[in-house]
Design an enzyme around this catalytic site. Structure first.
Site, mmCIF file in Angstrom:
data_model
loop_
_atom_site.group_PDB
_atom_site.id
_atom_site.type_symbol
_atom_site.label_atom_id
_atom_site.label_comp_id
_atom_site.label_asym_id
_atom_site.label_seq_id
_atom_site.Cartn_x
_atom_site.Cartn_y
_atom_site.Cartn_z
ATOM 1 C CB CYS A 94 -0.953 -0.018 1.189
ATOM 2 S SG CYS A 94 -0.186 -0.478 2.754
HETATM 3 N N1 LIG Z 1 -4.162 -5.013 5.545
HETATM 4 C C1 LIG Z 1 -3.685 -4.257 4.571
HETATM 5 O O1 LIG Z 1 -3.933 -3.044 4.502
HETATM 6 C C2 LIG Z 1 -2.816 -4.873 3.489
HETATM 7 C C3 LIG Z 1 -2.484 -4.087 2.383
HETATM 8 C C4 LIG Z 1 -1.675 -4.653 1.374
HETATM 9 C C5 LIG Z 1 -1.217 -5.954 1.505
HETATM 10 N N2 LIG Z 1 -1.548 -6.672 2.612
HETATM 11 C C6 LIG Z 1 -1.030 -8.033 2.715
HETATM 12 O O2 LIG Z 1 -2.110 -8.943 2.543
HETATM 13 C C7 LIG Z 1 -1.871 -10.111 3.321
HETATM 14 C C8 LIG Z 1 -3.082 -10.330 4.219
HETATM 15 O O3 LIG Z 1 -3.216 -9.210 5.071
HETATM 16 P P1 LIG Z 1 -4.507 -8.997 5.972
HETATM 17 O O4 LIG Z 1 -4.378 -7.629 6.512
HETATM 18 O O5 LIG Z 1 -5.730 -9.390 5.234
HETATM 19 O O6 LIG Z 1 -4.231 -10.077 7.134
HETATM 20 P P2 LIG Z 1 -5.264 -10.768 8.139
HETATM 21 O O7 LIG Z 1 -6.479 -9.942 8.291
HETATM 22 O O8 LIG Z 1 -4.491 -11.072 9.362
HETATM 23 O O9 LIG Z 1 -5.658 -12.146 7.425
HETATM 24 C C9 LIG Z 1 -4.712 -13.164 7.239
HETATM 25 C C10 LIG Z 1 -5.326 -14.345 6.528
HETATM 26 O O10 LIG Z 1 -4.313 -15.334 6.334
HETATM 27 C C11 LIG Z 1 -4.687 -16.564 6.974
HETATM 28 N N3 LIG Z 1 -3.523 -17.101 7.709
HETATM 29 C C12 LIG Z 1 -3.050 -16.677 8.896
HETATM 30 N N4 LIG Z 1 -1.946 -17.403 9.233
HETATM 31 C C13 LIG Z 1 -1.752 -18.284 8.254
HETATM 32 C C14 LIG Z 1 -0.794 -19.289 8.019
HETATM 33 N N5 LIG Z 1 0.204 -19.534 8.869
HETATM 34 N N6 LIG Z 1 -0.886 -20.022 6.884
HETATM 35 C C15 LIG Z 1 -1.868 -19.790 6.016
HETATM 36 N N7 LIG Z 1 -2.826 -18.846 6.198
HETATM 37 C C16 LIG Z 1 -2.744 -18.101 7.286
HETATM 38 C C17 LIG Z 1 -5.789 -16.222 7.909
HETATM 39 O O11 LIG Z 1 -6.628 -17.372 7.933
HETATM 40 P P3 LIG Z 1 -7.379 -17.917 9.244
HETATM 41 O O12 LIG Z 1 -8.174 -16.773 9.796
HETATM 42 O O13 LIG Z 1 -8.213 -18.986 8.656
HETATM 43 O O14 LIG Z 1 -6.331 -18.424 10.169
HETATM 44 C C18 LIG Z 1 -6.455 -15.001 7.267
HETATM 45 O O15 LIG Z 1 -7.430 -15.415 6.342
HETATM 46 C C19 LIG Z 1 -0.584 -9.856 4.117
HETATM 47 O O16 LIG Z 1 0.480 -10.464 3.469
HETATM 48 C C20 LIG Z 1 -0.440 -8.351 4.077
HETATM 49 O O17 LIG Z 1 0.909 -7.938 4.142
HETATM 50 C C21 LIG Z 1 -2.348 -6.167 3.597
#
Ligand SMILES: NC(=O)c1ccc[n+]([C@@H]2O[C@H](COP(=O)([O-])OP(=O)(O)OC[C@H]3O[C@@H](n4cnc5c(N)ncnc54)[C@H](OP(=O)(O)O)[C@@H]3O)[C@@H](O)[C@H]2O)c1
Length: 359
Positions: free
Chosen positions: A163
Site C-alpha cells: 500500500c
Molecule cells: N491489511 C492491509 O492493509 C494490506 C495491504 C496490502 C497488503 N496486505 C497483505 O495482505 C496479506 C493479508 O493481510 P490482511 O491484513 O488481510 O491479514 P489478516 O487480516 O491477518 O488475514 C490473514 C489471513 O491469512 C490466513 N492465515 C493466517 N496465518 C496463516 C498461516 N500460517 N498459513 C496460512 N494462512 C494463514 C488467515 O486465515 P485464518 O483466519 O483462517 O487463520 C487469514 O485469512 C498480508 O500479506 C499483508 O501484508 C495487507
C-alpha cells in the site's frame, strides 16, 4: 493462458479463488469480486478458519449469495482445479511456499503479500525469512498497473504492490523520469490506519493503545523501503535510495505518503502537476489534484482511487509529492483485481469502484 483471455472476452466467467478469505484483505477481495461480471468465486481458503462458512468468518458478507461457501484447506492441486485465477491474501511467508505449486498446477496467481516483490537476498533482512522458492522471484511481475500494464497482461504470477509503495512510486516515478527532481535520497513519511496490521488483534493495535495515538513504527526496517527503491528502479531505470518512516494513526483505513525529493533547478508546482496529469491522463484510478488542493485519504475510502499532489518549495529546494489511498482497496484487493483484469484482457476498471464512501 491464451484460453483465459478468450473466455473473458467471450463473456464466460473465470473461476476465482481467495486464499485468506477470513482476513481483512481477503474480505475486501470477496466483496469486490462478488460484483465482478467476469470472475466467479469458486474457492475460499484459510488456516484457523477452515470449516467455517464465509458468513461465519466475515459476517458483513453474510447477505451475499456466496455466504454459505465453506473456507477450505489450501491444497495446491485442489485450489488449481477449482480456480483459473488465485488471489492470495495470506501473511508474508505463507504464499511463497504455496503459490509456485498452484501456478505449476495450471492456475495464474496474484500475491497480495510481499513474497514475490523483492530479490532473494532482501528477504532475510527485510522480511526475516529465507525465500523458499527463489527461482520464482524472476518470474513474478511487479503489478503496478499504471506503470507496467503491458507486462502484467501475460504474467502467470503477479506480485501485488504494498500500500505505501503504491502511493509513493506512482507519485515519484513520473517526476524523476521527467528530471523535475534529482535522484538523491528520497525521504518518505508514511501514515496508515489500523486495518493495515491485519485482523489478528494485538495489544499494540488495540483500541486502548491506539485511540488518540500517533506513533512511528518499524523504523528503519519497514519492508516497503526496498520495495519503493525497486519499484522506482523498474519504472525509471534510476538507482535511488529511500529513507522511510511509517506512522500508525487512529483511523481504520487510509494511507498517506509524503515524499521529499531534491528539486531540479527552476521547478514549479505547475510543472510538477502537469507532469503527473500527463503521465496518468487516461488512467481511471489516478486523480491528480490541481495546485493548492490537498489529498485526503478519507475521500478514497472504499474506492480504487489514488490521489496525488506535487508541490515545489523553492525556498528549501524541495519537491514534495503526496499520495493517498485506501490500503485495503487500491493498496491491496482493488489493485489485485485491476491486475486480474489486465491478465484476462479485460478493461482494467471492470468491477472496481471509482467513487469513495463518504463521510
Ligand atoms: N491489511 C492491509 O492493509 C494490506 C495491504 C496490502 C497488503 N496486505 C497483505 O495482505 C496479506 C493479508 O493481510 P490482511 O491484513 O488481510 O491479514 P489478516 O487480516 O491477518 O488475514 C490473514 C489471513 O491469512 C490466513 N492465515 C493466517 N496465518 C496463516 C498461516 N500460517 N498459513 C496460512 N494462512 C494463514 C488467515 O486465515 P485464518 O483466519 O483462517 O487463520 C487469514 O485469512 C498480508 O500479506 C499483508 O501484508 C495487507
Amino acid at each position: 493462458m491464451q484460453g483465459l483471455h478468450t473466455y473473458a472476452l467471450m463473456g464466460e466467467a473465470i473461476g476465482a479463488a481467495v486464499l485468506g478469505a477470513s482476513g481483512f484483505t481477503g474480505g475486501e477481495l470477496v466483496r469486490l469480486l462478488h460484483g465482478h461480471p467476469g470472475l466467479e468465486l469458486r474457492f475460499l481458503g484459510g488456516a484457523g478458519s477452515v470449516g467455517q462458512t464465509l458468513d461465519e468468518a466475515q459476517p458483513h458478507l453474510g447477505a451475499l449469495d456466496v455466504g454459505a461457501m465453506p473456507i477450505q484447506a489450501m491444497e495446491p492441486a485442489i485450489v488449481a482445479t477449482a480456480a483459473d485465477l488465485v488471489f492470495s491474501a495470506l501473511p508474508s511467508g505463507s504464499s511463497a511456499g504455496l503459490l509456485p505449486a498452484i501456478v505449476e498446477a495450471g492456475s495464474r496467481a496474484i500475491d497480495l503479500a510481499g513474497d514475490f516483490r523483492l530479490p532473494a537476498e532482501d528477504y532475510p533482512p527485510w522480511y526475516g525469512f529465507d525465500h523458499p522458492a527463489p527461482s520464482w522471484l524472476d518470474r513474478a511481475l511487479y503489478g503496478l498497473p499504471e506503470l507496467f500494464a503491458k507486462r502484467i497482461a501475460d504474467a502467470a504470477l503477479v506480485a501485488n504492490p504494498g500500500c505505501y509503495a503504491t502511493a509513493m512510486v506512482l507519485g515519484c516515478a513520473p517526476i524523476l523520469e521527467a528530471g523535475l527532481a534529482e535522484p538523491g535520497p528520497i525521504r518518505v513519511d508514511g501514515k496508515t490506519g489500523l486495518s493495515g496490521s491485519g485482523r489478528g488483534a494485538m495489544e499494540a493495535t488495540s483500541f486502548a493503545s491506539t485511540e488518540d495515538a500517533i506513533r512511528p513504527y518499524r523504523f528503519p526496517g519497514h519492508q516497503h523501503t526496498p520495495e519503493m527503491e525497486r519499484g522506482l528502479a523498474l519504472a525509471t531505470g534510476l538507482d535511488v535510495s529511500v529513507l522511510f518512516v511509517p506512522h500508525l494513526i487512529p483511523a481504520v483505513r487510509g494511507v498517506v505518503t509524503t515524499c521529499y525529493l531534491p528539486a531540479a533547478p527552476g521547478v514549479t508546482t505547475e510543472l510538477l502537476t502537469s507532469c503527473l496529469a500527463g503521465a496518468y491522463e487516461l488512467r481511471p484510478f489516478v486523480r491528480v489534484l490541481p495546485p493548492g488542493a490537498m489529498v485526503d485519504a478519507k475521500r478514497t475510502r472504499g474506492s480504487n482511487v489514488v490521489e496525488l499532489q506535487a508541490v515545489a518549495d523553492p525556498r528549501t529546494g524541495t519537491v514534495v509529492v503526496i499520495g493517498a489511498l485506501d490500503n485495503l482497496v487500491k493498496g491491496a484487493a482493488g489493485q489485485a483485481i485491476q491486475n486480474a483484469n489486465l491478465m484476462l484482457g479485460l478493461p482494467e476498471s471492470v468491477g472496481l469502484p471509482t467513487a469513495g464512501v463518504w463521510p
